[in-house]
Design an enzyme around this catalytic site. Structure first.
Site, PDB file in Angstrom:
ATOM      1  N   THR A  34      -3.556  -6.337   7.951  1.00 25.70           N
ATOM      2  CA  THR A  34      -4.158  -6.704   6.765  1.00 25.70           C
ATOM      3  C   THR A  34      -5.370  -7.744   6.641  1.00 25.70           C
ATOM      4  O   THR A  34      -6.209  -7.623   5.710  1.00 25.70           O
ATOM      5  CB  THR A  34      -3.055  -7.029   5.760  1.00 25.70           C
ATOM      6  OG1 THR A  34      -1.939  -5.994   5.928  1.00 25.70           O
ATOM      7  CG2 THR A  34      -3.434  -7.403   4.305  1.00 25.70           C
ATOM      8  N   LYS A  58       6.089   2.959  17.320  1.00 28.29           N
ATOM      9  CA  LYS A  58       5.712   2.036  16.221  1.00 28.29           C
ATOM     10  C   LYS A  58       7.029   1.819  15.532  1.00 28.29           C
ATOM     11  O   LYS A  58       7.575   2.707  14.808  1.00 28.29           O
ATOM     12  CB  LYS A  58       4.788   2.241  15.463  1.00 28.29           C
ATOM     13  CG  LYS A  58       4.381   1.118  14.511  1.00 28.29           C
ATOM     14  CD  LYS A  58       3.196   1.299  13.765  1.00 28.29           C
ATOM     15  CE  LYS A  58       2.749  -0.063  12.851  1.00 28.29           C
ATOM     16  NZ  LYS A  58       1.208   0.011  12.277  1.00 28.29           N
ATOM     17  N   ASN A  93       6.119  -2.420  11.081  1.00 25.27           N
ATOM     18  CA  ASN A  93       5.309  -1.549  10.306  1.00 25.27           C
ATOM     19  C   ASN A  93       5.660  -2.317   8.920  1.00 25.27           C
ATOM     20  O   ASN A  93       6.532  -3.285   9.038  1.00 25.27           O
ATOM     21  CB  ASN A  93       5.870  -0.205  10.441  1.00 25.27           C
ATOM     22  CG  ASN A  93       4.595   0.820   9.558  1.00 25.27           C
ATOM     23  OD1 ASN A  93       4.049   0.312   8.692  1.00 25.27           O
ATOM     24  ND2 ASN A  93       4.618   2.082  10.190  1.00 25.27           N
ATOM     25  N   CYS A 101       6.140   4.956   8.898  1.00 29.21           N
ATOM     26  CA  CYS A 101       5.288   4.992   7.826  1.00 29.21           C
ATOM     27  C   CYS A 101       6.285   5.104   6.439  1.00 29.21           C
ATOM     28  O   CYS A 101       7.036   6.255   6.647  1.00 29.21           O
ATOM     29  CB  CYS A 101       4.439   6.162   7.879  1.00 29.21           C
ATOM     30  SG  CYS A 101       3.296   6.252   6.311  1.00 29.21           S
ATOM     31  N   ASN A 154       0.820  -1.191   0.027  1.00 30.91           N
ATOM     32  CA  ASN A 154       0.034  -0.119  -0.092  1.00 30.91           C
ATOM     33  C   ASN A 154       0.899   1.330  -0.091  1.00 30.91           C
ATOM     34  O   ASN A 154       2.066   1.218   0.542  1.00 30.91           O
ATOM     35  CB  ASN A 154      -0.909   0.021   1.396  1.00 30.91           C
ATOM     36  CG  ASN A 154      -0.200   0.618   2.493  1.00 30.91           C
ATOM     37  OD1 ASN A 154      -0.308   1.977   2.578  1.00 30.91           O
ATOM     38  ND2 ASN A 154      -0.013  -0.157   3.287  1.00 30.91           N
TER      39      ASN A 154
END
Lengths: 304, 267
Positions: free
Chosen positions: A266, A165, A192, A130, A69
């Site tokens: 997911t 994270k 992540n 991210c 993604n």
């Protein structure tokens, strides 16, 4: 019924099953499928100070046993969350945990200060991993000094439970875990997504608009298990295990590797009711093995 | 902007039994499945997320417009056009197989005032929502005209079924059926014939954009149903977005039906 409760820092979780940020919306969308009150916690969709439109379409590519993604933290910003989303979710009997993102240390701090005002947000997850934003994000989570800087700065303004994270896109995950533990993190969550890419051979073009994106799903589970295990041996703070958990057996594996709790990610896309099923499955496992409490399983991997 | 009725309740997540698999032409299938429970109200444009069974290399569910419903017998029908490994596998299903489905998802087409004339334009897998739309329009006392395009006559499906709800105009690129050319080149778009109160479209993006432009130029309200790649189908992954006047919107949650004037389309 076995004891499913676990503790993260000073927070009691009714069970170790939580849902990962970005795979469960803000909870509202999923309430039609799942009794949110049954979950250990909900890591809500990543927040930023201001509205973000995210990346261009296409943002997704299916891959072998997983998907890439490149959403890029699309969200309407903290003020919208505070006024329009928080009131709708604050009364659920579960931990509401905000996922905090910034382009600079100052943005992380400012966002954290705003979240500190929301009583029912019982913890924050500092997202320094991210891979889909140009500024900040993973850049903070792939070097120890910057991970320390952002964790330390946020720690100074936040008294509640601080989870950091971690990115798997590093050479030594245990070193990162120790770094953020030293900077004051109460817990870490990992992993992540792994940076990857997908190519359309016929068109000779990348599938994602951003060329690269974050890989998730069962494809990354072995890497995630290894990293959780390495971190468990390196830090004292509790771990949220994440990475391709599709069923209760996967969740048990993460707990054995050293996770105190897990995040289902997911898998929510394929079965939006899976988190509830995993809670039942963990209970079934504990009963079958005559284990009184799930906490006995944390890090209980028998290596030799 | 049009007000879209959201069907947000009574979601079904169940295994459905395959009752019938029809293969009218190469690469085209019609699947009929039976629900183990009562089927909730399905609106034209609603879709289902289907888990392709026994296909370890198909990780995510696949979204399909709901073609038709028989509430009494708990039957739901889909049009599957083979475009990849997931759709190929669905075409290989056998009667009796079990298939996990989540529905109804997404919003739906809005209906015009009774008595108004509607034109429904589509091609390829875009014809899937047209039976439910045709039924709803007839029930609403609207006059319906379909315009269906395809490369060749074997790509133009459902003509008999659609003709029970209105006139069916056809274009094929090779001229083997109806007028030769693209749907947007059909004579119905000539100013003397292009007299409708509402246009509906579903199909490839460039076709829908062209139909939307023709409708807008003629001052006719037009709704398009988009078919973006989705990971979830129920509003949480934010992968299927389309740019709109109000920023990026989720096709699965805010759509799949949008007023064309609200869309900015992908550049």
């Amino acid at each position: 019924m076995a004891q499913l409760g676990i503790k993260i820092h000073d927070l009691e979780f009714k069970n170790p099953v939580t849902v990962a940020s970005g795979t469960f919306g803000f909870g509202e969308e999923m309430a039609q499928f799942v009794d949110l009150n049954k979950l250990g916690g909900i890591f809500v969709k990543g927040l930023t100070l201001k509205n973000r439109e995210g990346n261009d379409y296409p943002r997704m590519a299916e891959t072998a046993s997983g998907m890439l993604n490149a959403v890029g933290l699309q969200n309407k910003g903290i003020d919208y969350f505070t006024h329009h989303i928080y009131p709708n979710i604050k009364d659920y009997n579960t931990h509401i945990i905000a996922n905090v993102n910034g382009g600079t240390v100052e943005e992380y701090v400012e966002l954290t200060e705003k979240l500190n005002e929301l009583d029912r947000v019982t913890a924050i997850e500092l997202n320094i991993s991210c891979p889909n934003v140009k500024a900040g994000g993973m850049l903070f989570g792939t070097s120890c000094p910057s991970a320390i800087a952002v964790t330390d700065a946020v720690r100074k303004v936040y008294d509640k439970t601080l989870i950091v994270k971690l990115s798997p896109n590093v050479t030594d995950i245990a070193e990162m875990a120790r770094a953020v533990e030293g900077a004051g993190a109460d817990s870490i969550s990992l992993i992540n997504t792994l940076v990857g890419m997908a190519i359309d051979a016929e068109k000779r073009k990348p599938i994602l608009s951003t060329v690269t994106g974050g890989l998730s799903g069962p494809a990354i589970k072995p890497v995630a298990l290894r990293m959780v295990w390495q971190c468990y041996k390196s830090v004292k703070i509790p771990i949220f295990g994440i990475g391709g958990i599709m069923n209760a057996t996967d969740a048990i594996e993460f707990i054995l590797a050293g996770s105190s709790a897990i995040q289902v990610g997911t898998a929510n896309f394929i079965d939006p009711t899976i988190s509830e099923k995993i809670i039942l499955g963990i209970d079934e496992y504990l009963n079958r093995h005559k284990i009184a409490s799930v906490s006995e399983l944390i890090g209980a991997l028998e290596v030799h | 902007m049009g007000h879209f009725f959201m069907s947000r309740t009574n979601k079904i997540i169940e295994d459905h039994k395959v009752i019938e698999v029809l293969n009218p032409s190469p690469g085209n299938y019609f699947l009929t499945l039976q629900s183990p429970v009562e089927i909730p109200a399905i609106l034209p444009g609603n879709f289902a997320e289907i888990k392709v069974p026994d296909a370890p290399d198909v990780f995510l569910r696949r979204p399909f417009s709901i073609l038709d419903v028989d509430y009494k017998n708990r039957l739901i029908r889909f049009y599957v056009k083979v475009i990849g490994k997931g759709t190929k596998k669905l075409g290989e299903l056998n009667v009796g197989d079990q298939v996990s489905m989540i529905y109804p998802l997404g919003n739906s087409y809005t209906l015009p005032q009774p008595g108004h004339k509607a034109l429904i334009v589509g091609g390829g897998s875009g014809i899937a929502p047209f039976i439910l739309l045709g039924k709803a329009l007839i029930k609403n006392s609207n006059e319906v005209t379909f315009l269906i395009g395809g490369r060749s006559k074997q790509d133009v499906l459902l003509i008999n079924e659609l003709s029970s709800y209105g006139a069916v105009l056809i274009t094929t690129e090779d001229g083997s059926l109806g007028e030769r050319g693209l749907v947007t080149e059909h004579s119905v778009f000539r100013p003397d014939k292009f007299k409708f109160d509402k246009i509906y479209t579903c199909g490839p993006d460039p076709m829908m954009k062209a139909v939307g432009d023709l409708a807008t130029a003629a001052g006719i309200d037009c709704e398009a149903s988009l078919e973006n790649m989705m990971a979830c189908g129920f509003g949480i992954c934010l992968c299927c977005i389309t740019p709109t006047q109000e920023g990026n919107k989720r096709v699965c949650w805010d759509g799949p039906v949008f007023n064309v004037n609200y869309l900015k389309w992908h550049s």
